[in-house]
Scaffold this active site. Structure first.
Site, mmCIF file in Angstrom:
data_model
loop_
_atom_site.group_PDB
_atom_site.id
_atom_site.type_symbol
_atom_site.label_atom_id
_atom_site.label_comp_id
_atom_site.label_asym_id
_atom_site.label_seq_id
_atom_site.Cartn_x
_atom_site.Cartn_y
_atom_site.Cartn_z
ATOM 1 N N GLU A 8 -12.503 -10.953 -31.755
ATOM 2 C CA GLU A 8 -11.264 -11.384 -31.099
ATOM 3 C C GLU A 8 -11.015 -12.875 -31.321
ATOM 4 O O GLU A 8 -10.056 -13.432 -30.816
ATOM 5 C CB GLU A 8 -11.263 -11.013 -29.608
ATOM 6 C CG GLU A 8 -12.578 -11.210 -28.899
ATOM 7 C CD GLU A 8 -12.597 -10.659 -27.464
ATOM 8 O OE1 GLU A 8 -11.594 -10.114 -26.993
ATOM 9 O OE2 GLU A 8 -13.646 -10.809 -26.823
ATOM 10 N N CYS A 15 -9.676 -2.014 -29.225
ATOM 11 C CA CYS A 15 -9.653 -1.749 -27.780
ATOM 12 C C CYS A 15 -8.653 -2.631 -27.034
ATOM 13 O O CYS A 15 -8.543 -2.541 -25.818
ATOM 14 C CB CYS A 15 -11.046 -1.883 -27.178
ATOM 15 S SG CYS A 15 -11.702 -3.549 -27.248
ATOM 16 N N ASP A 70 -6.893 -10.853 -27.440
ATOM 17 C CA ASP A 70 -7.325 -12.222 -27.706
ATOM 18 C C ASP A 70 -7.137 -12.599 -29.164
ATOM 19 O O ASP A 70 -6.810 -13.748 -29.472
ATOM 20 C CB ASP A 70 -8.793 -12.398 -27.311
ATOM 21 C CG ASP A 70 -8.932 -12.615 -25.816
ATOM 22 O OD1 ASP A 70 -8.172 -13.450 -25.287
ATOM 23 O OD2 ASP A 70 -9.746 -11.936 -25.188
ATOM 24 N N HIS A 112 0.829 -1.208 0.000
ATOM 25 C CA HIS A 112 0.000 0.000 0.000
ATOM 26 C C HIS A 112 0.857 1.249 0.000
ATOM 27 O O HIS A 112 0.489 2.270 -0.564
ATOM 28 C CB HIS A 112 -0.940 -0.021 1.202
ATOM 29 C CG HIS A 112 -2.054 -0.999 1.014
ATOM 30 N ND1 HIS A 112 -2.743 -1.572 2.033
ATOM 31 C CD2 HIS A 112 -2.582 -1.503 -0.118
ATOM 32 C CE1 HIS A 112 -3.655 -2.395 1.551
ATOM 33 N NE2 HIS A 112 -3.571 -2.367 0.249
HETATM 34 C C1 PEP Z 1 -8.925 -7.972 -25.997
HETATM 35 O O1 PEP Z 1 -8.986 -9.201 -26.013
HETATM 36 O O2 PEP Z 1 -8.181 -7.318 -26.757
HETATM 37 C C2 PEP Z 1 -9.734 -7.193 -25.033
HETATM 38 C C3 PEP Z 1 -9.811 -5.885 -25.091
HETATM 39 O O3 PEP Z 1 -10.355 -7.886 -24.049
HETATM 40 P P1 PEP Z 1 -9.624 -8.507 -22.754
HETATM 41 O O4 PEP Z 1 -8.206 -8.050 -22.760
HETATM 42 O O5 PEP Z 1 -10.391 -8.000 -21.590
HETATM 43 O O6 PEP Z 1 -9.780 -9.957 -22.989
HETATM 44 MG MG MG Z 2 -10.629 -10.133 -25.000
#
Ligand code: PEP
Ligand code: MG
Length: 576
Positions: free
Chosen positions: A437, A508, A461, A191
């Protein structure tokens, strides 16, 4: 010059004289008390507990206003320790049965509980022994009515050197002429380290016995980037570090200055920059980034570490609060992606250990198998969307076929009808999107696109499933390669497919937060990049420095190459 290597706990470089915090060597002597004093001794201990609780309440409010609610939770953890019957009844039992002073009973009980913490396997739990020690110290001070002020002697801006600092010490460092601190013990997740990061104070921990090698006033360079402490450095090294310190400060400053500028390349090509959120985090600090929206709310974190799934109401409150922060901007709520490495303890009545969880009952597969979970989350999102101005989007994780999308679409339609019947109507239409993904989803894109309003590419993924390389396995980490031609070609295939049908497409995964990959993604024509908060301004700065035409040329040239090495070389040779 002496150099000591520790653990980098909070980034930045501090240079200044050492201020040594002497270890607390108070020896608590065993003191027997007469049987007639037992009642009085117990009351003295109870009063110390009450006083400590009041101190913690005050401290919690102070920490909340200074650092935000995430850090106030550290104090909440101390309150829990203080309420723990294991500690309290153990001290009381010792006073009564062994007829010893409250101070001695407390020190014995704390030692016993610490030994239990030390025997635990998990580092995170072992670290909690420092929290216990902090609570015991507070109780001791309230018993003896003597408060120590370790930092009262600091006269000039200094670097604190201590064997250990408690979180309660660390909180008190702010505004006290402290440039940074170094401790012999503590880990990255302690912490104390977390607080240093929130105060943006450079810190190095885990330095073994550095505090015994340093004298008050020694000149110290504390390198929170690499975890080094340099004691009385040579002039040449000192000069180098001073230059490095100026560079870091300038970079931070110039990054902050770009916040209000548009998200576009140097030749005016716009790319929206969204932010990825973990709903357990405190959002305050990130408001300043002025992102174009929330691109990925990882809702599965609300389901972790518990046996019962979060109720519709609990979820509704979280989504409503989150969406409010984004006023009219888009807020993308991902259906919980449970399974894989995000192990859930939900008591679902089965959950035999899967031998291959990443290929198992994960994401939308799990939700379709347990529809009550899906319906509860959809209802919570729809209810929240009726109370906020944000444009709410729902995103489906781990899609591997169009049927899954259709099933969710039908479920959403049903929930919308039911909620409408009870007078709950979203302020703006809810958009539905699929994450791409899994390779089968990428190759079925033409079937998926007509069913959805948007697409988001989850590269974390996608890379794992395309190259058949476990994203969490160190053994094959080298093979996890975003430059692999199959990865870039698949991303190109998805983006061009979306463009043809006029559907917005975002990335993302972490690839969007990698400055080296941005020219490829921008050049391929991605509409939105959703970034991890720590990289937001750096990526914005990268984007603003790029030329779109050059990125498009680079991306097209990369499509013709057949190996990762060739693509890397192309990237290095390309002037953007
Ligand atoms: C991904 O797979 O790129 C994603 C954004 O999801 P996570 O990393 O949560 O599996
Ligand atoms: Mg993912």
């Amino acid at each position: 010059m002496i150099i000591v290597k520790g653990i980098a706990a909070s980034p930045g470089i501090a240079i200044g004289p050492a201020y040594l915090v002497k270890p607390d060597n108070t020896v608590i002597e065993k003191k027997h008390i007469p049987p007639t004093n037992i009642g009085w001794e117990l009351r003295r201990f109870e009063e110390a507990v009450e006083k400590s609780m009041a101190d913690l309440e005050a401290s919690q409010a102070q920490v909340k206003s200074l650092f935000g609610s995430k850090y106030a939770k550290l104090i909440a953890a101390h309150k829990l320790i203080l309420k723990d019957p294991l500690l309290i009844s153990s001290v009381k039992n010792k006073i009564e049965k062994e007829q010893i002073s409250a101070e001695y009973a407390l020190s014995c009980a704390a030692k016993e509980i610490t030994a239990r913490f030390e025997s635990l396997k998990d580092e995170l739990f072992r670290e909690r022994k420092y929290d216990l020690a902090d609570v015991a110290k507070r109780l001791f001070e309230n018993l003896t009515k003597k408060k120590q002020n370790k930092f009262s002697g600091i006269k000039e801006p200094s670097i604190i050197i201590a064997h250990n600092l408690f979180p309660s010490d660390t909180i008190n460092l702010k505004g006290k002429n402290v440039l940074g601190f170094a401790t012999d013990i503590g880990g990255k997740t302690s912490h104390t380290a977390l607080l240093a990061q929130s105060m943006q104070m450079p810190a190095v921990v885990g330095l073994s016995d550095a505090s015994s090698q340093i004298k008050d006033g020694d000149l110290i360079i504390l390198d929170g980037e690499t975890g080094l402490i340099l004691i009385n450095p040579e002039p040449k090294i000192l000069k180098q570090y001073k230059e490095e310190q100026i560079k870091i400060d300038e970079a931070e400053l110039s990054l902050k200055q770009i916040s209000p500028l548009p998200n576009e390349t140097s030749d005016g090509h716009k790319v929206s920059l969204y932010i990825n959120y973990d709903p357990r985090r405190d959002f305050k600090a990130w408001d300043a980034f002025r992102s174009d929206g929330l691109g990925l709310l990882r809702t599965e974190f609300i389901y972790m570490d518990r046996f019962d799934p979060p109720s519709e109401d609990e979820q509704y409150q979280i989504y409503k609060k989150t969406a409010h922060r984004f006023d009219k901007r888009p807020v993308t709520i991902r259906l919980a992606d449970l399974g894989g490495d995000k192990i859930t303890q939900l008591g679902l009545g089965r959950r035999e250990k899967e031998s291959n969880p990443f290929m198992g009952c994960r994401g939308i597969r799990l939700f379709l198998k347990y529809p009550e979970l899906l319906y509860t989350q959809l209802r919570a999102i729809v209810r929240a969307s009726a109370e906020v101005d944000a444009s709410v989007k729902i995103m489906i994780p781990m899609v591997s076929s169009v049927e899954e999308v259709r099933e969710v679409k039908a479920a959403l339609k049903q929930v919308l009808k039911e909620t409408e019947d009870s007078g709950i109507i979203p302020r703006r239409p809810i958009m539905l999107g699929a994450m791409i993904e899994v390779p089968s989803a990428a190759l079925s894109l033409d079937g998926i696109l007509p069913e959805v309003d948007f697409i988001s590419i989850g590269t974390n993924d996608l890379i794992q499933y395309l190259i058949a390389v476990d994203r969490g396995n160190q053994e094959v980490a080298e093979l996890y390669d975003p430059y692999h031609p199959a990865v870039l070609r698949t991303i190109n295939f998805i983006i061009q497919g979306c463009r043809k049908k006029g559907k917005p497409v975002s990335v993302c995964g972490e690839m969007a937060s990698d400055p080296e990959m941005i020219p490829f993604l921008v050049g391929l024509g991605v509409d939105i990049l959703s970034l991890s908060p720590r990289m937001f301004l750096r990526i914005k700065s990268t984007l603003r420095g790029l030329n779109f035409e050059a990125c498009a040329d680079l991306a097209q040239a990369a499509m013709l190459l057949t190996s990762s090495e060739e693509i890397k070389t192309l990237r290095e040779d390309y002037s953007l």
